[in-house]
Design a protein around this motif. Structure first.
Motif, PDB file in Angstrom:
ATOM      1  N   GLY A 163      22.951 -27.361  -0.250  1.00 41.62           N
ATOM      2  CA  GLY A 163      21.049 -28.484  -0.265  1.00 41.62           C
ATOM      3  C   GLY A 163      20.872 -28.657  -1.745  1.00 41.62           C
ATOM      4  O   GLY A 163      20.293 -29.749  -2.597  1.00 41.62           O
ATOM      5  N   LYS A 164      22.627 -28.201  -2.634  1.00 41.33           N
ATOM      6  CA  LYS A 164      21.849 -29.570  -4.103  1.00 41.33           C
ATOM      7  C   LYS A 164      22.662 -30.463  -4.122  1.00 41.33           C
ATOM      8  O   LYS A 164      23.296 -31.215  -3.060  1.00 41.33           O
ATOM      9  CB  LYS A 164      23.037 -28.444  -5.090  1.00 41.33           C
ATOM     10  CG  LYS A 164      22.388 -26.745  -5.259  1.00 41.33           C
ATOM     11  CD  LYS A 164      22.497 -26.619  -6.653  1.00 41.33           C
ATOM     12  CE  LYS A 164      22.021 -25.080  -6.599  1.00 41.33           C
ATOM     13  NZ  LYS A 164      22.116 -24.821  -7.804  1.00 41.33           N
ATOM     14  N   ARG A 175       7.383 -21.590   4.812  1.00 37.87           N
ATOM     15  CA  ARG A 175       8.616 -21.987   3.576  1.00 37.87           C
ATOM     16  C   ARG A 175       8.778 -23.837   4.126  1.00 37.87           C
ATOM     17  O   ARG A 175       9.332 -24.451   2.784  1.00 37.87           O
ATOM     18  CB  ARG A 175      10.044 -22.232   3.961  1.00 37.87           C
ATOM     19  CG  ARG A 175      10.322 -22.342   5.649  1.00 37.87           C
ATOM     20  CD  ARG A 175      11.430 -21.490   6.049  1.00 37.87           C
ATOM     21  NE  ARG A 175      11.573 -21.673   7.205  1.00 37.87           N
ATOM     22  CZ  ARG A 175      12.223 -22.823   8.066  1.00 37.87           C
ATOM     23  NH1 ARG A 175      12.879 -23.561   8.074  1.00 37.87           N
ATOM     24  NH2 ARG A 175      12.870 -22.700   9.016  1.00 37.87           N
ATOM     25  N   ASP A 176       7.751 -24.619   4.724  1.00 35.64           N
ATOM     26  CA  ASP A 176       8.376 -25.492   5.160  1.00 35.64           C
ATOM     27  C   ASP A 176       6.468 -26.619   4.268  1.00 35.64           C
ATOM     28  O   ASP A 176       6.098 -27.595   4.639  1.00 35.64           O
ATOM     29  CB  ASP A 176       8.458 -26.525   6.725  1.00 35.64           C
ATOM     30  CG  ASP A 176       7.160 -26.162   7.690  1.00 35.64           C
ATOM     31  OD1 ASP A 176       6.480 -25.305   7.539  1.00 35.64           O
ATOM     32  OD2 ASP A 176       6.759 -26.720   8.747  1.00 35.64           O
ATOM     33  N   GLY A 177       5.855 -25.804   3.834  1.00 37.46           N
ATOM     34  CA  GLY A 177       4.534 -26.578   3.013  1.00 37.46           C
ATOM     35  C   GLY A 177       3.402 -26.310   4.423  1.00 37.46           C
ATOM     36  O   GLY A 177       1.999 -26.649   3.942  1.00 37.46           O
ATOM     37  N   ASN A 210       7.642 -34.993   5.558  1.00 33.41           N
ATOM     38  CA  ASN A 210       8.497 -34.514   4.920  1.00 33.41           C
ATOM     39  C   ASN A 210       8.641 -33.192   6.371  1.00 33.41           C
ATOM     40  O   ASN A 210       9.237 -33.040   6.581  1.00 33.41           O
ATOM     41  CB  ASN A 210       8.732 -33.753   3.917  1.00 33.41           C
ATOM     42  CG  ASN A 210       9.757 -32.991   3.568  1.00 33.41           C
ATOM     43  OD1 ASN A 210      10.598 -33.529   3.576  1.00 33.41           O
ATOM     44  ND2 ASN A 210       9.491 -31.730   2.879  1.00 33.41           N
ATOM     45  N   GLU A 258      17.362 -26.984   6.965  1.00 31.37           N
ATOM     46  CA  GLU A 258      17.652 -28.362   6.237  1.00 31.37           C
ATOM     47  C   GLU A 258      19.299 -29.055   6.712  1.00 31.37           C
ATOM     48  O   GLU A 258      18.992 -29.732   7.278  1.00 31.37           O
ATOM     49  CB  GLU A 258      18.331 -27.943   4.865  1.00 31.37           C
ATOM     50  CG  GLU A 258      16.759 -28.092   3.522  1.00 31.37           C
ATOM     51  CD  GLU A 258      16.204 -29.026   3.386  1.00 31.37           C
ATOM     52  OE1 GLU A 258      16.471 -30.476   3.631  1.00 31.37           O
ATOM     53  OE2 GLU A 258      15.073 -28.893   4.063  1.00 31.37           O
TER      54      GLU A 258
END
Lengths: 118, 843
Positions: free
Chosen positions: B52-53, B559-561, B817, B832
């Motif tokens: 993910g970076k 974790r996904d909001g 998202n 991800e």
């Protein structure tokens, strides 16, 4: 030749997102501006507003607008609601991980309406 | 005239060199050639790119650093020729620049073993972000990937392939993993741990050929022992070779096996040309680690700025890494090659750790060692070795697991001031202590930013923290229990200020007793205290900005909001009709349902804009908030008790419901839980709760301060055979006493362990009213019970409060998202690596 800067594809302009009183003092909201999620915070009771990316780089969730607004040594900041990292509202810098920096956007209040430059 | 310095290569070391030159304010015109299309980035953490970076995350160059320091960087332009006679460098794009001094930081290139088929489509190397991009693009159509090379880089690369979602194999020519750093036993431990992660390990395998499929792409590997391995892609990560091509062309002295020869000054055979990093050969050794490269950058920069005292004298190849989440460290004489050396090793197959010390003949000095699976003692061991300190009488204690009562054999005070604490940035104990004293540093963050210690790999941070604590203690600075920078008070002090001065808002408290604007520590804490004291609605205007996101949206963030919704089911008793409502709501909103550990039903995956709609239906069906989001009473679990059970002696369900309804919504320093068991068989597990009630023939036993979770602890018997009224009175007093006196986020068990006098003290306060506060405590609780109101019901009736339940302030659209995927017949948020896939399917 020097290091080339990346060019923003969209021309920035001021977008009105909501009346100021829609943002309770010391909280944030999220606005959709040019298909981007931007977190807009109102610091204090007056017209002090700041805008940064809404994406929390640590959790990859779009949630920063829901973080707690505060300050660290006078620098206004928001804490991510997921893992609590702090981000400066002035520069977008992560105060807990200096390698991370969020994009910031200009924000202002005109005639009681909050506007974001993004 | 200003002299001109040209640097070739803008990797980690090349960039560090330019940083050093800029920091020293050198009077040089600085020009740099960078072959890659991007300036320096963190190659050490390359595998993070697939976790993910982004390339920007990995960049080491501060924005505008080169511009601000007047450094000209030719990005994407490779230097192709050096003319030493005329002192010029020519690039691939045809630029020719003259130099007064030249620094080569050309790094290394990956070694690709000479195997038939090593250039087929589907084969890659692991060195640059471009390599990763190519691998990633190809891997989209792959299921299986092989890394050739089981060394440090190979395992990093395996991590990268696994992050891409490939079934990953590692093929190593030598009989064990990381042959340079660890011995056979360490390699075996490492292998076991990596195999547990689902990665296939094939050691002692000599690849004879890579065979293509009918399209000419990688299909399988054949080994010398006749076996083969099917794969879709292969990444070579079998070591590095110094990139010395330019130096060879211009006739600089090169080592027999490659590498640009340098001396103590990092000068090559031409005094006007320096070489640093992985391309440089010092004493016939190539240093494939970043720390020695940084050290060379520092020496070269010093030399070019006229400081002649700084020499490169070789580097310690000690390493501590986290590979695939597994600690591996190797330092000093790890293989016991010193004559007469002896070995102490602990191979713990249960814990999955291997620790080995190599000591000198009489066991008084540490020469080296290996740590696999747990490298927490690495910092201490390295210091003992580097400073040649005397070992404790039983050196094995250094690597034995920590047990309570046994303290570490060495404190930081014993280290000499010259001890190097941070090897990445070369910071000594003396430098850190001086900075703490002179700049009056008080927290670890300032120590890191002022000294640079701990800013590299981070491995020394525990040591730096110990140093800070020791220095503060020496200076007589009490480690205070102020909650944060905004209030110089403990939680208990703030609680009593709020009560005694009748303070009803955060702003009032801040104005009278605090400073600044507050933060994520003090705001929720004060919000909780105000709720415990006055019980105003937490979403009322003056309080809403204090609440953590869970309290702010009356649900638990995931974790996904999205949020989870847990309605109250008092005592765990629920009617069939209500069960059907929960099922119907979950179906209507596509929520994932799960039974919680506390006899409730969790509905997960609700978007913030769906929460009010969901609760409208729940409230209409008679549900109320379950406060699963709050630092408050969670649940009172029960068994069926005497109502059904042939062993039950009391009606545990009725009592559980009564207790749950009495304390619902009560805010406390942390969450708290309860349970009621109908007999001594204890099916409700009451002794693992903050307060637990167990039926006896004569009444109820009250247990307090138990805990499950992270650190299980049995509750203690506070009082036995109570009638119901006395029981409730004791619980009232107990909870209010805890709320008054506990620290922030301190569960009852932790609070109890700090109480001097233990259970006898608590009995004296609660039962015998030894502090004379029992009446007060009961009155405070009575106020709480009388003013309870369901937070969701109150919110639904207030349009102003509902306005906040919207993802965007300027459109009704939900968060785009949030993407879910089906698993076992229900929705869950994507990870991800699945996101791109599902976005493709949507298109």
């Amino acid at each position: 030749m020097s290091q080339t800067e990346s060019i923003q594809p969209i021309t920035k302009q001021w977008t009105t997102i909501c009346p100021l009183d829609r943002i309770l003092p010391n909280t944030g909201v999220c606005a959709l501006v040019n298909d981007r999620q931007i977190a807009v915070f109102r610091v204090g009771e007056e017209e002090d507003v700041y805008a940064i990316e809404n994406l929390d780089p640590f959790s990859k969730a779009y949630v920063l607008s829901r973080g707690i607004v505060g300050d660290h040594n006078g620098i206004p900041k928001v804490a991510s609601p997921i893992y609590k990292q702090n981000f400066s509202l002035l520069t977008g810098e992560c105060l807990d991980d200096l390698t991370i920096k969020l994009q910031t956007f200009a924000a202002q209040v005109v005639d009681g309406q909050v506007q974001v430059h993004g | 005239m200003t002299k001109r310095l040209v640097t070739i290569g803008n990797g980690m070391v090349g960039h560090r060199f330019l940083e050093q030159m800029a920091a020293k304010g050198a009077d040089w015109e600085l020009i740099c050639f960078c072959e890659e299309p991007r300036v320096a980035y963190d190659r050490v953490n390359l595998s993070g790119y697939f976790a993910g970076k982004t390339a920007a995350d990995l960049s080491l160059v501060a924005p505008d650093f080169y511009k601000d320091n007047n450094i000209q960087v030719h990005v994407g332009d490779k230097a192709v020729r050096i003319d030493r006679a005329n002192k010029t460098v020519t690039s691939a794009k045809g630029v020719t620049i003259s130099y007064d001094k030249l620094v080569l930081a050309t790094g290394s290139y990956p070694f690709v073993p000479p195997i038939k088929g090593n250039d087929l489509p589907g084969t890659f190397v692991y060195r640059t972000i471009c390599d990763l991009e190519a691998t990633e693009a190809y891997a989209k159509d792959c299921k299986v990937g092989v890394v050739v090379g089981g060394g440090l880089l190979g395992l990093e690369c395996a991590n990268a392939l696994q992050n891409l979602g490939l079934k990953t194999h590692v093929v190593e020519f030598m009989p064990r993993l990381m042959p340079v750093q660890v011995d056979d036993a360490g390699g075996a431990t490492l292998r076991q741990k990596i195999e547990d992660l689902g990665i296939g390990i094939h050691t002692g395998k000599s690849t004879t050929e890579i065979v293509a499929d009918e399209h000419g792409r990688v299909h399988k590997m054949q080994f010398a022992d006749g076996t083969e391995l099917l794969t879709d892609t292969i990444v070579f990560s079998a070591g590095i070779r110094p990139q010395d091509e330019l130096a060879r062309q211009c006739g600089l002295k090169i080592g027999d096996r490659g590498g640009i020869a340098i001396d103590d000054n990092c000068q090559t055979s031409d005094p006007d040309v320096y070489a640093i990093g992985e391309c440089a050969l010092y004493n016939n050794q190539i240093f494939g680690l970043v720390a020695p490269g940084y050290r060379m950058a520092e020496v070269a920069a010093d030399r070019l700025c006229g400081n002649e005292t700084n020499n490169f004298t070789g580097a310690d190849m000690s390493t501590k890494l986290k590979l695939l989440g597994i600690d591996v460290a190797s330092f000093g004489d790890a293989f016991g090659k010193t004559a007469g050396s002896k070995v102490i090793a602990i191979d713990d197959a249960i814990a999955g750790t291997y620790k080995k010390l190599v000591v000198n003949e009489d066991g008084t000095r540490l020469l080296g060692g290996i740590l696999v699976g747990d490298a927490t003692v690495y910092g201490t061991l390295l210091q003992l070795m580097q400073n040649q300190m005397a070992l404790p009488p039983h050196p094995e204690d250094l690597i034995l697991p920590h047990r309570s009562g046994v303290s570490m054999a060495m404190g930081v005070e014993q280290l000499p001031d010259t001890a190097q604490i941070c090897s990445c940035n070369n910071v000594t104990k003396g430098q850190i202590c001086t900075a703490i004293q002179e700049q009056e540093l008080r927290d670890i963050g300032s120590v890191k930013s002022c000294t640079n210690a701990g800013m590299g790999c981070g491995g020394c941070v525990p040591l730096v923290t110990d140093l800070l604590k020791a220095e503060l203690k020496k200076a007589g600075i009490a480690v205070n229990n102020n909650i944060c920078e905004h209030f110089a008070f403990s939680r208990q002090e703030l609680y009593s200020l709020v009560r005694s001065q009748d303070i009803h808002s955060f702003q009032q408290l801040l104005d009278r007793h605090g400073t600044g604007r507050g933060c994520e520590i003090c705001k929720p804490l004060v919000g909780s205290i105000l709720a415990s004291a006055w019980n105003d609605q937490i979403l009322d205007a003056p309080h809403v900005s204090l609440q953590d996101t869970n309290d702010a949206f009356l649900a638990n963030i995931q974790r996904d909001g999205t949020y989870s919704v847990i309605p109250r089911i008092p005592g765990g008793e629920i009617t069939p009709d209500k069960l059907i409502v929960l099922g119907q709501v979950a179906k209507d909103f596509g929520l994932y349902t799960k039974i919680t550990g506390a006899q409730r039903i969790d509905l997960l995956g609700a978007r913030v804009d769906q929460l009010p709609l969901i609760w409208q239906q729940l409230v209409a069906a008679g549900f109320e908030s379950g406060h699963a989001y709050g630092k408050a009473l969670r649940t009172v679990k029960s068994c069926v008790g005497s109502t059904w059970c042939r062993f039950g002696v009391q009606d545990s369900v009725s009592l559980a419901i009564e207790v749950e309804l009495r304390y619902r919504g009560l805010r406390a320093p942390h969450k708290f839980k309860s349970a009621v068991s109908g007999c001594t068989r204890e099916c409700a597990e009451a002794q693992s709760k903050d307060f637990g009630i167990i039926a006896t023939e004569k009444g109820w036993n009250l247990y307090v301060c138990g805990n499950g979770g992270m650190k299980p602890q049995h509750a203690q018997l506070l009082a036995a055979d109570l009638d119901k009224e006395t029981l409730i009175r004791y619980v009232d007093r107990f909870l209010m006493f805890y709320i008054r006196t506990a620290n922030r986020l301190e569960r009852t068990a932790t609070w109890f362990n700090k109480l001097e006098g233990g259970i006898e003290y608590l009995q004296a306060v609660i039962i015998n009213d030894s502090l004379g506060i029992a009446e007060e405590l009961e009155a405070e609780m009575a106020h709480q019970v009388a003013t309870y109101a369901c937070e969701w019901n109150a919110t639904l009736q207030d349009p102003a409060k509902l306005q906040r339940f919207q993802h965007f302030v300027n459109t009704d659209a939900p968060d785009p998202n949030i993407v879910v995927i089906e698993e076992r017949g229900q929705n869950r948020p994507v990870f991800e690596h699945e996101r791109q896939l599902s976005e493709l399917q949507l298109k």
